[in-house]
Design a protein around this motif. Sequence first.
Motif, short mmCIF file in Angstrom:
data_model
loop_
_atom_site.label_atom_id
_atom_site.label_comp_id
_atom_site.label_asym_id
_atom_site.label_seq_id
_atom_site.Cartn_x
_atom_site.Cartn_y
_atom_site.Cartn_z
N PHE A 47 -36.67 30.27 12.26
CA PHE A 47 -36.24 31.07 11.13
C PHE A 47 -37.00 32.39 11.18
N GLY A 48 -36.28 33.48 11.07
CA GLY A 48 -36.90 34.79 11.04
C GLY A 48 -37.66 35.16 12.30
N GLY A 49 -37.19 34.65 13.43
CA GLY A 49 -37.86 34.94 14.70
C GLY A 49 -39.13 34.16 14.93
N ILE A 50 -39.41 33.20 14.07
CA ILE A 50 -40.61 32.36 14.16
C ILE A 50 -40.18 30.92 14.40
N ARG A 51 -40.88 30.22 15.26
CA ARG A 51 -40.67 28.78 15.47
C ARG A 51 -41.62 28.08 14.51
N TRP A 52 -41.09 27.26 13.63
CA TRP A 52 -41.88 26.58 12.60
C TRP A 52 -42.02 25.10 12.94
N MET A 100 -47.31 26.64 22.17
CA MET A 100 -45.85 26.78 22.08
C MET A 100 -45.35 28.00 22.86
N GLY A 101 -46.17 29.00 23.04
CA GLY A 101 -45.78 30.15 23.85
C GLY A 101 -44.83 31.12 23.18
N VAL A 102 -44.55 30.92 21.92
CA VAL A 102 -43.70 31.83 21.13
C VAL A 102 -44.36 31.99 19.77
N PRO A 103 -44.01 33.04 19.01
CA PRO A 103 -44.57 33.13 17.66
C PRO A 103 -44.21 31.86 16.88
N GLY A 115 -42.33 22.76 -3.69
CA GLY A 115 -43.61 22.32 -3.15
C GLY A 115 -43.82 22.66 -1.70
N SER A 116 -42.98 23.53 -1.17
CA SER A 116 -43.11 23.89 0.25
C SER A 116 -44.00 25.11 0.40
N MET A 117 -44.50 25.31 1.62
CA MET A 117 -45.32 26.48 1.91
C MET A 117 -45.24 26.77 3.40
N LEU A 118 -45.10 28.05 3.72
CA LEU A 118 -45.11 28.49 5.11
C LEU A 118 -46.49 29.07 5.44
N PHE A 119 -46.99 28.71 6.60
CA PHE A 119 -48.24 29.24 7.13
C PHE A 119 -47.87 30.02 8.38
N PRO A 120 -47.65 31.32 8.24
CA PRO A 120 -47.12 32.12 9.35
C PRO A 120 -48.16 32.39 10.43
N PRO A 121 -47.69 32.85 11.58
CA PRO A 121 -48.60 33.13 12.70
C PRO A 121 -49.29 34.48 12.54
N VAL A 122 -50.20 34.57 11.59
CA VAL A 122 -50.92 35.80 11.32
C VAL A 122 -52.42 35.56 11.40
N VAL A 123 -53.16 36.67 11.55
CA VAL A 123 -54.62 36.62 11.58
C VAL A 123 -55.13 35.91 10.33
N GLY A 124 -56.08 35.03 10.51
CA GLY A 124 -56.64 34.28 9.40
C GLY A 124 -56.01 32.91 9.24
N ILE A 125 -54.89 32.70 9.93
CA ILE A 125 -54.24 31.38 9.89
C ILE A 125 -54.24 30.78 11.28
N VAL A 126 -53.70 31.50 12.25
CA VAL A 126 -53.67 31.04 13.64
C VAL A 126 -54.69 31.85 14.44
N PRO A 127 -55.04 31.41 15.64
CA PRO A 127 -55.97 32.20 16.46
C PRO A 127 -55.42 33.62 16.69
N ASP A 128 -56.33 34.60 16.70
CA ASP A 128 -55.92 35.99 16.88
C ASP A 128 -55.06 36.21 18.11
N ALA A 129 -55.31 35.45 19.16
CA ALA A 129 -54.57 35.63 20.42
C ALA A 129 -53.07 35.37 20.27
N VAL A 130 -52.66 34.59 19.26
CA VAL A 130 -51.24 34.29 19.05
C VAL A 130 -50.72 34.81 17.72
N ALA A 131 -51.55 35.54 16.98
CA ALA A 131 -51.13 36.10 15.70
C ALA A 131 -50.23 37.29 15.94
N VAL A 132 -49.12 37.36 15.23
CA VAL A 132 -48.17 38.45 15.42
C VAL A 132 -48.70 39.77 14.89
N ASP A 133 -49.71 39.73 14.04
CA ASP A 133 -50.28 40.95 13.47
C ASP A 133 -51.68 41.24 13.99
N ALA A 134 -52.03 40.70 15.13
CA ALA A 134 -53.40 40.82 15.65
C ALA A 134 -53.81 42.27 15.86
#
Length: 145
Positions: A47-52, A100-103, A115-134
């Motif tokens: 969804f939105g170019g992100i693999r969840w 996973m090799g993709v965002p 009660g849902s929540m998305l944890f996107p691939p951004v700095v502070g959530i995922v490692p900086d090396a795979v964060a889309v906003d690194a």
Amino acid sequence: MGDGAALADRIAERRAGVGDPGALVGELRRALVLVPYDRGGLWTAEFGGIRWVCGFTDEAALARFAEERAVAEGAEDASRSWEYAAFRGARLLDEVIPAMGVPAGVAVNVADRDGSMLFPPVVGIVPDAVAVDADVDVPSGGRGL
């Protein structure tokens, strides 16, 4: 410590506009998250170019997802047995997502409208090396939530 109920509580706080985003991410990192298998791999959605990676705080939340999938697929029998793995959230964020090799991010309790929540691939959530906003400066304390 690390149970899905505490994560669900932190999610409810953020959805209500209170609570600390850092505490929410910390709770995900400590929590055991149930991730169903699909065709030999972890259940994911794009969804939105992100693999969840779809994860759940407990078996009841996973069962609600299974019921929704049965309706969406037009299955008459919603009692399909779902295999799943229990991951510590930190392992999902630090190992599974980078592999996973993709965002990619984590979508928790996706069948729970309130009660849902998305944890996107951004700095502070995922490692900086795979964060889309690194490469983007994140203000002190910023978590992307």
